[in-house]
Design an enzyme around this catalytic site. Structure first.
Site, PDB file in Angstrom:
ATOM      1  N   THR A 153       0.862  -1.199   0.000  1.00 43.38           N
ATOM      2  CA  THR A 153       0.000   0.000   0.000  1.00 43.38           C
ATOM      3  C   THR A 153       0.895   1.245   0.000  1.00 43.38           C
ATOM      4  O   THR A 153       1.315   1.680  -1.055  1.00 43.38           O
ATOM      5  CB  THR A 153      -0.990   0.007   1.188  1.00 43.38           C
ATOM      6  OG1 THR A 153      -0.279  -0.120   2.405  1.00 43.38           O
ATOM      7  CG2 THR A 153      -2.013  -1.106   1.049  1.00 43.38           C
ATOM      8  N   LYS A 179       4.169  -6.569   4.065  1.00 40.86           N
ATOM      9  CA  LYS A 179       3.923  -5.168   3.710  1.00 40.86           C
ATOM     10  C   LYS A 179       3.634  -4.407   4.995  1.00 40.86           C
ATOM     11  O   LYS A 179       3.226  -4.982   6.014  1.00 40.86           O
ATOM     12  CB  LYS A 179       2.789  -5.027   2.706  1.00 40.86           C
ATOM     13  CG  LYS A 179       1.467  -5.571   3.123  1.00 40.86           C
ATOM     14  CD  LYS A 179       0.430  -4.677   3.739  1.00 40.86           C
ATOM     15  CE  LYS A 179       0.479  -3.229   3.345  1.00 40.86           C
ATOM     16  NZ  LYS A 179      -0.620  -2.496   4.087  1.00 40.86           N
ATOM     17  N   THR A 190      -2.198  -1.464   8.024  1.00 40.09           N
ATOM     18  CA  THR A 190      -1.896  -2.837   8.299  1.00 40.09           C
ATOM     19  C   THR A 190      -0.523  -3.349   7.946  1.00 40.09           C
ATOM     20  O   THR A 190       0.052  -2.994   6.935  1.00 40.09           O
ATOM     21  CB  THR A 190      -2.942  -3.719   7.562  1.00 40.09           C
ATOM     22  OG1 THR A 190      -4.198  -3.427   8.116  1.00 40.09           O
ATOM     23  CG2 THR A 190      -2.624  -5.171   7.658  1.00 40.09           C
ATOM     24  N   GLU A 275       7.480   5.341   7.549  1.00 40.25           N
ATOM     25  CA  GLU A 275       7.070   6.614   6.953  1.00 40.25           C
ATOM     26  C   GLU A 275       7.984   7.734   7.423  1.00 40.25           C
ATOM     27  O   GLU A 275       8.044   8.054   8.603  1.00 40.25           O
ATOM     28  CB  GLU A 275       5.622   6.914   7.323  1.00 40.25           C
ATOM     29  CG  GLU A 275       4.671   6.000   6.568  1.00 40.25           C
ATOM     30  CD  GLU A 275       3.269   6.030   7.104  1.00 40.25           C
ATOM     31  OE1 GLU A 275       3.047   6.626   8.169  1.00 40.25           O
ATOM     32  OE2 GLU A 275       2.390   5.449   6.451  1.00 40.25           O
ATOM     33  N   ASN A 397       1.488  11.841   7.177  1.00 44.29           N
ATOM     34  CA  ASN A 397       0.277  11.508   7.915  1.00 44.29           C
ATOM     35  C   ASN A 397      -0.700  12.662   8.061  1.00 44.29           C
ATOM     36  O   ASN A 397      -1.881  12.448   8.309  1.00 44.29           O
ATOM     37  CB  ASN A 397       0.634  10.938   9.287  1.00 44.29           C
ATOM     38  CG  ASN A 397       1.111   9.512   9.160  1.00 44.29           C
ATOM     39  OD1 ASN A 397       0.324   8.645   8.820  1.00 44.29           O
ATOM     40  ND2 ASN A 397       2.386   9.288   9.376  1.00 44.29           N
ATOM     41  N   THR A 402      -8.783  11.720   4.230  1.00 41.77           N
ATOM     42  CA  THR A 402      -9.850  10.728   4.071  1.00 41.77           C
ATOM     43  C   THR A 402     -10.809  11.180   2.982  1.00 41.77           C
ATOM     44  O   THR A 402     -11.071  12.360   2.840  1.00 41.77           O
ATOM     45  CB  THR A 402     -10.647  10.567   5.377  1.00 41.77           C
ATOM     46  OG1 THR A 402     -10.863  11.835   5.952  1.00 41.77           O
ATOM     47  CG2 THR A 402      -9.891   9.686   6.324  1.00 41.77           C
TER      48      THR A 402
END
Lengths: 402, 402
Positions: A153, A179, A190, A275, A397, A402
């Site tokens: 992802t 991942k 996840t 990240e 982040n 969204t």
């Protein structure tokens, strides 16, 4: 003898085939449907998220594994987590498994399913139904990379590894793919990990598998959050013709260490791809009262923003490490504690030493280094792994919307 | 009737005097020695850090309070935490108290001491010894601000508040000052808070005081770390001539709510002054199985970097909130959970609703707002408070150098 193969993966062991295709689930149009299949039903062990909000595929797999420990395939989609999707979610997870079972000509409870991606949106099951024949068609013994690519992802790098262990009984192969992007990322979701091997393993290996997960994928839960979909699956198909029971005791030990090494290396790939991460640090807690305490303290230090920003700033800030360790809830007495950055000791019995700051700054400037906290309370040790907290972490982040 | 006084402080109640001077402990040359004194010995309650690495002044104060609950003064230095300083630390903390007791003409166990600042460096006790006569000389009933200024470290704003409660027995005054910069900051250290009142309180108030601390200063421990020096002290000197026991039951309730309000307002000043903070968010957990669960879940959400970066990005990212709540370890069933941003409901029974995103984005753009998670598991509620995680947080904490 253990030989690691960086170009290996889930198809390194005999009798495993993998594939990945584009099913149109990801808006980006990238690969998003992966299939891993064993030629014969494999002994399966699964470890799943402890989050009380569990995605439908996690609940489905747990139910299947409660009925059967022989699994022939795993179908994984990326781009949609199938989490917080209510009754539809369960039906879609089940349907994914059924479609794969049908394509592979297998019976009920033969296929596990995983999803990773956006939370709270209905899974586009019809796109998966359409693409399953294609991913089945694409299955190949050279499919390690295709599988590893299609489960990604926010990962910036594919995470795949193989290993060959030579024993007196012959070669045993181990493979894996995972991942996850360092910081578990609930909206793009996840950590998923798949480990394959062609040894025959007894069902009594379940506690050992859980222990390996604890020392690897669970040692890197670096921001304290567990996702709704976290899953780690081990498939052992026996295709090498070698059974664990036939190995000598020392070779059994070699095999256990080999599979643990593969899992840890895969887990560290996640930290390195964290990240915004610029460096990876091992927090080693030694001489703790118990293993649980060693883990609790190490993981607490690993999730401290104060510690992680200091790592980013290349600041050997031992005060933050000691203070964070002291608030972790494990047994610790400041006056007994020693602290090292690699081999440079900064604290003895809780008191600062006169330190060569040039050496210390050289350590914290490295891309990867180890901090060791010696508690002098008991004889248990554990390692945890973290990456630093950088501007880019905040950027990635905060700007995701969204 | 309760009247809040923004220009009030620890000297708002009768019989308290405060002062702050420059003792030369801080490299910046700013005010760094503060004294708070009551004209008569005051009933004292203290709540201290649970960190297993406790600074010397914390250990000293705990020992004094185990022998006596009547305290006449508190001497506080900023710029040095007197933590991880071994036997010297204890001797220096004790010496600080002795010097103040001597200057004030008081006996043993009359003065508490606090330190905040750099960890691991010996306290420059001789500078404090030299400056105590000056800070004693400067004591004044108008000293609220001088006291509040001299306890600051990385704070960008002074945090001080007074309140007057009118009762049938007369006026009761409450005052307070605190320091701390949102994210507890172990190297510049610590949350310190001082609450004064001129009511006479019975010793049985200890559990109530702990409860107030839980609802205020402990509800904002936003990065999960407790510092080595965290301290909250309440002094009640009875100088108003009013005893708690003489109030009517309803006035006793008013007094309790008043002191709780003062403590919460002071705590929120810390969140608003959080390092790099651009907004403050209340995480309200309702209908939890227990108060402990409501707190555990709220605080876990408050420390999630994924949640805090989403706040910074003004992203109404409910998936991160639900996922974080689910991994907190409190009782929660996703299918029962409702979630609101102010009055905009985004989840009902764990399933996303069709939401007016324009309204939702208006909420998350506010400087201060509330997120409410209704668990529908029981009847306990709790609020926790956090600030966002911004680029500036990383900058402040990465660029600070030991």
């Amino acid at each position: 003898m253990l030989e690691m193969q960086l170009n290996g993966g889930v198809c390194t062991p005999k009798g495993f085939r993998g594939a990945g295709v584009k099913a149109g689930i990801k808006a980006s149009g990238n690969h998003d449907l992966a299939l891993l299949a064993s030629d014969v039903p494999a002994r399966c062990f699964g470890v799943f998220t402890l989050n009380q909000v569990k995605a439908a595929p996690v609940l489905y797999d747990q139910e299947v594994l409660s009925r059967s420990d022989r699994i022939s395939a795993v179908l994984v989609n990326s781009g949609n987590a199938n989490a917080c999707t209510g009754p539809d979610g369960w039906a879609d997870a089940k349907r994914m498994a059924q479609v794969a079972e049908s394509a592979l000509g297998l019976g009920k409870d033969s296929v596990l399913v995983c999803s990773t991606g956006i939370i709270g949106r209905k899974l586009p099951i019809e796109k998966i139904e359409v693409a399953v024949p294609a991913v089945h068609e694409a299955l190949s013994h050279e499919g390690s990379e295709a599988f590893a690519r299609a489960i990604m992802t926010t990962d910036t790098k594919m995470k795949t590894l193989g290993a060959v262990l030579t024993t007196s009984e012959g070669e045993i192969r181990i493979g894996g793919a995972c991942k996850g992007s360092g910081m578990i990322h609930p909206n793009m979701a996840t950590m998923l990990a798949y480990i394959t091997t062609d040894i025959e393993l007894p069902p009594t290996f379940r506690p050992e598998f859980k222990a390996w997960v604890n020392e690897s994928f669970n040692a890197i839960s670096v921001d304290g959050d567990m996702s709704t979909n976290d899953t780690c699956i081990l498939l052992a198909n026996g295709a090498s013709g070698i059974s664990y029971h036939n190995l000598s005791l020392s070779e059994q030990g070699e095999f256990r260490r080999a599979i643990e090494s593969v899992m840890l290396e895969l887990a560290l790939m996640i930290v390195r791809d964290g990240e915004g991460a610029t460096r990876m640090v091992e927090i080693r807690v030694e001489k703790a009262t118990s293993k649980d305490d060693a883990r609790k303290i190490g993981r607490f230090v690993c999730t401290s923003n104060l510690v992680k920003t200091a790592m980013f700033g290349q600041d050997p800030n031992w005060g933050r490490i000691l203070s964070s360790a002291g608030s972790a809830g494990g047994e610790l007495i400041a006056d007994r504690t020693d602290l090292f950055f690699e081999d440079v000791q900064v604290l003895r019995g809780g008191r600062p030493l006169d330190v060569d700051y040039t050496r210390l700054r050289e350590v914290v400037a490295r891309k990867e280094y180890r901090i060791t906290l010696v508690l002098n309370m008991g004889d248990s040790s554990a390692s945890s792994y973290t990456c630093d907290l950088s501007y880019d972490y905040v950027k990635i982040n905060a700007e995701y919307t969204t």
